[in-house]
Every structure is written in structure tokens, then in C-alpha cells.
Motif scaffolding. Structure first.
Motif, PDB file in Angstrom:
ATOM      1  N   LEU A 257      -3.455  -1.620  -5.248  1.00 14.62           N
ATOM      2  CA  LEU A 257      -3.955  -0.667  -6.242  1.00 14.62           C
ATOM      3  C   LEU A 257      -5.467  -0.803  -6.413  1.00 14.62           C
ATOM      4  CD1 LEU A 257      -1.273  -0.932  -9.067  1.00 14.62           C
ATOM      5  CD2 LEU A 257      -1.674   1.018  -7.591  1.00 14.62           C
TER       6      LEU A 257
ATOM      7  N   LEU B 272      10.817   0.815  -6.960  1.00 14.15           N
ATOM      8  CA  LEU B 272       9.625  -0.046  -7.039  1.00 14.15           C
ATOM      9  C   LEU B 272       9.985  -1.392  -7.661  1.00 14.15           C
ATOM     10  CD1 LEU B 272       6.595  -0.565  -6.750  1.00 14.15           C
ATOM     11  CD2 LEU B 272       6.221   0.731  -8.859  1.00 14.15           C
TER      12      LEU B 272
ATOM     13  N   TRP C  75      11.024   4.565  -9.937  1.00 14.34           N
ATOM     14  CA  TRP C  75      10.626   3.302 -10.559  1.00 14.34           C
ATOM     15  C   TRP C  75      11.657   2.208 -10.319  1.00 14.34           C
ATOM     16  CZ3 TRP C  75       5.721   3.188 -11.908  1.00 14.34           C
ATOM     17  CH2 TRP C  75       5.089   4.401 -12.190  1.00 14.34           C
TER      18      TRP C  75
ATOM     19  N   ILE D 123       0.551   4.001  -2.885  1.00 14.81           N
ATOM     20  CA  ILE D 123       0.238   5.423  -2.638  1.00 14.81           C
ATOM     21  C   ILE D 123       1.332   6.308  -3.235  1.00 14.81           C
ATOM     22  CG2 ILE D 123       0.017   7.195  -0.845  1.00 14.81           C
ATOM     23  CD1 ILE D 123      -1.261   5.056   0.956  1.00 14.81           C
ATOM     24  N   ARG D 124       2.570   5.922  -3.013  1.00 14.24           N
ATOM     25  CA  ARG D 124       3.684   6.719  -3.555  1.00 14.24           C
ATOM     26  C   ARG D 124       3.643   6.765  -5.075  1.00 14.24           C
ATOM     27  NH1 ARG D 124       9.325   4.912  -1.852  1.00 14.24           N
ATOM     28  NH2 ARG D 124       9.854   6.686  -3.194  1.00 14.24           N
ATOM     29  N   ALA D 125       3.463   5.578  -5.693  1.00 13.75           N
ATOM     30  CA  ALA D 125       3.515   5.500  -7.157  1.00 13.75           C
ATOM     31  C   ALA D 125       2.320   6.195  -7.815  1.00 13.75           C
ATOM     32  CB  ALA D 125       3.590   4.042  -7.610  1.00 13.75           C
ATOM     33  N   ALA D 126       1.238   6.363  -7.052  1.00 18.54           N
ATOM     34  CA  ALA D 126       0.052   7.026  -7.620  1.00 18.54           C
ATOM     35  C   ALA D 126       0.272   8.527  -7.775  1.00 18.54           C
ATOM     36  CB  ALA D 126      -1.165   6.767  -6.729  1.00 18.54           C
ATOM     37  N   ASP D 127       1.273   9.049  -7.094  1.00 18.60           N
ATOM     38  CA  ASP D 127       1.528  10.488  -7.188  1.00 18.60           C
ATOM     39  C   ASP D 127       2.061  10.821  -8.583  1.00 18.60           C
ATOM     40  OD1 ASP D 127       1.988  12.884  -4.969  1.00 18.60           O
ATOM     41  OD2 ASP D 127       3.201  13.095  -6.800  1.00 18.60           O
ATOM     42  N   PRO D 128       1.509  11.840  -9.227  1.00 15.13           N
ATOM     43  CA  PRO D 128       1.966  12.150 -10.596  1.00 15.13           C
ATOM     44  C   PRO D 128       3.458  12.501 -10.674  1.00 15.13           C
ATOM     45  CG  PRO D 128       0.353  13.777  -9.813  1.00 15.13           C
ATOM     46  CD  PRO D 128       0.361  12.661  -8.818  1.00 15.13           C
ATOM     47  N   LEU D 129       4.066  12.904  -9.549  1.00 12.10           N
ATOM     48  CA  LEU D 129       5.490  13.255  -9.585  1.00 12.10           C
ATOM     49  C   LEU D 129       6.388  12.083  -9.186  1.00 12.10           C
ATOM     50  CD1 LEU D 129       5.386  16.836  -7.995  1.00 12.10           C
ATOM     51  CD2 LEU D 129       5.428  16.205 -10.422  1.00 12.10           C
ATOM     52  N   PHE D 130       5.785  10.921  -8.918  1.00 12.87           N
ATOM     53  CA  PHE D 130       6.587   9.759  -8.510  1.00 12.87           C
ATOM     54  C   PHE D 130       7.591   9.404  -9.608  1.00 12.87           C
ATOM     55  CE2 PHE D 130       7.211   5.122  -8.684  1.00 12.87           C
ATOM     56  CZ  PHE D 130       7.705   4.886  -7.412  1.00 12.87           C
ATOM     57  N   ASP D 131       8.849   9.161  -9.224  1.00 14.85           N
ATOM     58  CA  ASP D 131       9.808   8.741 -10.249  1.00 14.85           C
ATOM     59  C   ASP D 131      10.786   7.666  -9.758  1.00 14.85           C
ATOM     60  OD1 ASP D 131      11.315  10.229  -8.574  1.00 14.85           O
ATOM     61  OD2 ASP D 131      12.034  11.654 -10.075  1.00 14.85           O
TER      62      ASP D 131
ATOM     63  N   TRP E  95      -4.655   7.074 -13.525  1.00 11.46           N
ATOM     64  CA  TRP E  95      -5.226   6.548 -12.291  1.00 11.46           C
ATOM     65  C   TRP E  95      -6.724   6.430 -12.331  1.00 11.46           C
ATOM     66  CZ3 TRP E  95      -2.095   3.783  -9.876  1.00 11.46           C
ATOM     67  CH2 TRP E  95      -0.749   3.990 -10.191  1.00 11.46           C
TER      68      TRP E  95
ATOM     69  N   LEU F  71       0.841  -1.204   0.000  1.00 11.81           N
ATOM     70  CA  LEU F  71       0.000   0.000   0.000  1.00 11.81           C
ATOM     71  C   LEU F  71       0.877   1.256   0.000  1.00 11.81           C
ATOM     72  CD1 LEU F  71      -2.904   1.058   0.081  1.00 11.81           C
ATOM     73  CD2 LEU F  71      -2.742   1.121   2.566  1.00 11.81           C
ATOM     74  N   GLU F  72       1.939   1.169   0.766  1.00  7.41           N
ATOM     75  CA  GLU F  72       2.886   2.291   0.801  1.00  7.41           C
ATOM     76  C   GLU F  72       3.400   2.616  -0.616  1.00  7.41           C
ATOM     77  OE1 GLU F  72       4.616   5.118   3.179  1.00  7.41           O
ATOM     78  OE2 GLU F  72       3.415   3.465   3.918  1.00  7.41           O
TER      79      GLU F  72
END
Lengths: 307, 172
Positions: free
Chosen positions: A46, A28, A25, A15-23, A79, A11-12
């Protein structure tokens, strides 16, 4: 759905990867590789997150720190799990997902009791009833997503570019049309005033002609007859054997005041037309019309038994 | 912040990072199909007719790969659900009106429970959840909008998400 507990770490990451600024990868990827079960946990997280999102999206905005009736840009990007992803549609869904990163979605919202007309670039228009929200796209005037509430589409027909409307899992395309879409939690209703609409163009291909309606609920489509489609714009609500809970919900939308039916009466059917303007401040009149008593509970009107 | 990106520019990023994307897809559950999937993915992206600025091309490619896997997961789950519904329908013999009524009440109860959870979370956490999950706004921007720290937004989002997910277990 699966009964599996949502994993904390998964879940952590979700939530992080759902952020549009997440990078992150690489991070992950590393976590996914650390345990062969992690990708299932991530998918479950998800899915649970998307369900939570849908559940909240179906609720009226209580806090409204960002004013209703305010056109503000939204980015759904990847999303949104909109649309019915049948296996046959998988390719199309991927295409749309990639494309939507470049789309320019924006939302239009009305407060309960308010109405609003949105003109689209192609000459079509959408009239929103109170307490409703639609997502449109500046990059493509021929798509709309009904997030909640009720709205009337007056679509300029273009056979080469059908107007596509999504409401939850239900999709429809116009065949030259004025039609009304209502989305409530767990239920979508489509009613046609002029022209025709095809519901589930990629699946059931159900055609609706004027005076016809369909209710999509729990994965099934049920036909209904439609009377006075879009009458709410003139302050009329017409019901044909509708449960009082539905009547109360529509009244809430149009009156800008919470109306709810006593659970004991929620399923009692009502047929008839209600003139909203005549009862805006007159709960007793509503009671006579519906054959119930109306109790005042704070700001809300509660429909109860007559005796 | 976003830089206009020619398709050639995106292609260069794709080619330079193709191995990473394959590795990601494989770990994401594609297994041996990862090679094929990455080719399909690139074909779809490169032949997509619309163009526009892409702020972060590498992230864009990973995001597309992630979405591909989400769609596959959804398609699989919906297939399973259809099958299950079909068996249930066959088992019960006919679709009576009673389950529909029960569903209506179920939906009302769900709305009341969601409302209760949101009330418990409070206005700020609800607003943060809506901005992030429904409007798709970044946590950094939400922090700026609300005048709170990024770590506050992160924590609130975690608490709100967890509470809303646990609600689902309660509903079933």
C-alpha cells in the motif's frame, strides 16, 4: 524506504482493495490470516502504491484524454494519504478519512499558459495559474488540496471555520487572507500577500505575515521573503535569488511552453521581474533578461550558457 | 446504486458484522488491540456529524478499518523517519546548503525518470493509472470510459503499478 521488495500477492490484493467497488473483504482477511507476515507485506505494498501515485500526480498530464480545464468529479475516499499524520493527529486523521467518504471532491485543472478563477460557496476564491490542479469539495467549501502548480487563495475569513489548505504533507490555515501556494515535486511554497497564514497548525505552527513566505521541502520549513505575491495573474514573475531551474519551471507554467535550464546552469541564481506577455514569442528577449542563451529544441526553450 | 442509510441502518450492519471486523483488524496487524480498535472505530463513525448515502455499508466499515490501519502504519513510519532525520542532523553538525542543492538535482532526475517510465508504459496505461489511483475511479467505470474490457484495465493497472514501484528501487 524499507528496501524490502514488494510482494507480488500483497500488491495484487492492494490493487484490488484500492478499487472503490472492492468488496471481497472476507477473501482479504483469509489471505492475511494465511501467513503472519502478510499484513506487513500488505502495508508495504500500500505504501509503495501511494508513493507511485504521488510520483505520477506530480507529473503534468501528457496524454490528457480527459480535457484539462474540465471540472470532473473525483473520489479520493480513503486512498488519499494527505496530511501530516503525526501521532498527535492520528485521531483527527481517522475522523477525516471517515468523513471524506461522504465528501464530494472535485478537481479543477488548468493547461499550461492558462488561468482560471474558481468561486467557492463561502465567497472565497481560488485563482489557478497555468499547469495547476486543485481538489475542492462541494460538501465543504472551506477545504482545498493543492495537487500541483501554483494558485492564489483569496479567503473569506471565518474564525469559527478556518479555511484549511493541504499541499502534499504541508497543511495551513488562513488567519484572514490572500495567499499563494505553489506545489512542485518535493517542494511546497506558501507566500502571503494580505492577512496571515498559519503553516503546520498541528505541528510547527509557523505564522506568516504579509511579505513572508516559507518553503517546505524534505520535511523541513525554511523562511523566505515574498515579493509581488500573485503577480503572475498580471503576467509578472518576480524572483529573488531563485535558481534558474525554478525560473524555468515557473515560465513553463505561465507560457504554456516547456522551458528548461541546461543542467550546468540549473543552480545559477536570478533576481528580477519578468513580464510574460512581452516574451511569449520572443526567446531572444528572455535570454537577454536572464543573461543566458535560449536554444530552441522542438517545442521547448532551453536556457544555456551565454557563450 | 447508493441507498440513503440512516445511522441506525449502519449500526445494524456494524453489530451484525462486528466479529468479522475484529477478525480483519487482528489479521491486518492489530493483534490483541483489535477489540479496542473496533470500538474506537465505531465511535468515530457513529459520532461523525456529516451524513450521506453509503452505497455498501459493510464495505464502508471494512474500508474504514483498513484506513485506520494505514494511518497507524504511516504514523509509525513517520515517527521512525523523524528519529532518523534527527540523528542525521546531529551527526552532520550543521545543515549545509550542499545537500539542498543535491536534493534539487535529485528531484529533477526523479521527474525525468518518472516521465521515461510513463512514456514506456504508453498513454492508455498512464490514463488508467491516473483514473484509478489519482481520481479514485473504479476499474469497471474506467473500462466503460475507455471502451476496453475489465480484464484489460486490471492487467494495465497491474503493469503500470509494478513499473512505477520498481522505479522507486532504481531511484534509491
Amino acid at each position: 524506504m524499507t528496501g524490502r521488495q514488494v510482494d507480488e500477492q500483497a500488491l495484487e490484493w492492494a490493487i484490488r482493495a484500492a478499487d472503490p467497488l472492492f468488496d471481497d473483504w472476507d477473501g482479504l482477511t483469509g489471505w492475511l490470516e494465511a501467513d503472519p507476515g502478510n499484513h506487513d507485506r500488505y502495508d508495504d505494498a500500500l505504501a509503495a502504491m501511494a508513493e507511485a501515485r504521488d510520483r505520477v500526480a506530480a507529473m503534468p498530464v501528457q496524454t490528457a484524454p480527459v480535457a484539462a480545464n474540465d471540472e470532473r468529479p473525483v473520489r479520493h475516499g480513503f486512498w488519499r494519504w494527505g496530511g501530516s499524520a503525526t501521532a498527535a493527529m492520528l485521531v483527527a486523521v481517522v475522523g477525516v478519512s471517515v468523513w471524506s467518504e461522504r465528501s464530494q471532491p472535485y478537481a479543477v485543472e488548468t493547461a499550461p499558459g492558462e488561468q482560471r478563477t474558481v468561486q467557492l460557496a463561502d465567497g472565497s476564491e481560488v485563482v489557478l495559474a497555468g499547469g495547476s490542479r486543485v481538489t475542492l469539495d462541494r460538501a465543504d467549501a472551506r477545504v482545498a488540496s493543492v495537487e500541483r502548480g501554483e494558485m492564489l487563495f483569496r479567503v473569506r475569513h471565518d474564525a469559527a471555520h478556518p479555511f484549511r489548505v493541504t499541499a502534499g504533507d504541508t497543511q495551513m490555515v488562513d488567519l484572514g487572507t490572500v495567499f499563494d501556494v505553489t506545489r512542485d515535486p518535493g517542494r511546497v511554497r506558501i507566500a502571503v500577500a494580505e492577512g496571515a497564514v498559519m503553516v503546520a497548525p498541528d505541528g510547527a505552527k509557523l505564522r506568516l505575515d504579509p511579505g513572508q513566505a516559507v518553503v517546505a521541502s524534505g520535511g523541513e520549513l525554511r523562511r523566505q521573503s515574498a515579493t509581488d505575491v500573485g503577480g503572475w495573474r498580471e503576467g509578472r514573475l518576480t524572483f529573488d535569488n531563485a535558481p534558474l531551474s525554478d525560473v524555468a519551471r515557473d515560465l513553463t507554467r505561465e507560457l504554456g511552453r516547456t522551458v528548461r535550464a541546461d543542467p550546468a546552469l540549473a543552480d545559477r541564481p536570478f533576481s528580477g521581474t519578468i513580464d510574460i506577455r512581452s516574451l511569449r514569442n520572443d526567446p531572444a528577449r528572455l535570454g537577454r533578461l536572464l543573461g543566458v542563451s535560449v536554444r530552441i529544441d522542438g517545442e521547448a526553450w532551453v536556457l544555456g550558457d551565454d557563450r | 446504486m447508493s441507498v440513503p442509510m440512516s445511522s441506525n441502518g449502519l449500526e445494524a450492519v456494524y453489530l451484525a458484522n462486528r466479529d468479522k471486523l475484529v477478525r480483519f483488524l487482528a489479521a491486518r496487524g492489530a493483534g490483541d488491540a483489535a477489540e479496542d480498535l473496533v470500538n474506537d472505530l465505531w465511535l468515530k463513525i457513529s459520532t461523525s456529524s456529516s451524513s450521506g448515502p453509503i452505497a455498501n455499508p459493510l464495505s464502508y466499515l471494512f474500508r474504514a478499518a483498513d484506513t485506520l490501519m494505514i494511518d497507524r502504519y504511516r504514523a509509525k513510519r513517520q515517527g521512525e523517519k523523524r528519529e532518523q532525520d534527527w540523528y542525521e542532523l546531529r551527526g552532520s553538525g550543521e545543515a549545509s546548503s550542499e545537500p539542498v542543492g543535491e536534493r534539487v538535482i535529485g528531484a529533477q532526475q526523479e521527474v525525468a525518470k518518472v516521465a521515461a517510465v510513463l512514456a514506456r508504459l504508453g498513454a492508455r496505461r498512464e490514463a488508467i493509472f491516473r483514473r484509478a489511483r489519482i481520481d479514485g475511479v473504479s476499474q469497471r467505470q474506467i473500462a466503460a470510459e475507455l471502451g476496453v474490457s475489465l480484464s484489460t484495465v486490471e492487467a494495465d493497472l497491474r503493469i503500470a503499478t509494478r513499473a512505477l514501484i520498481e522505479l522507486k528501487d532504481e531511484l534509491q
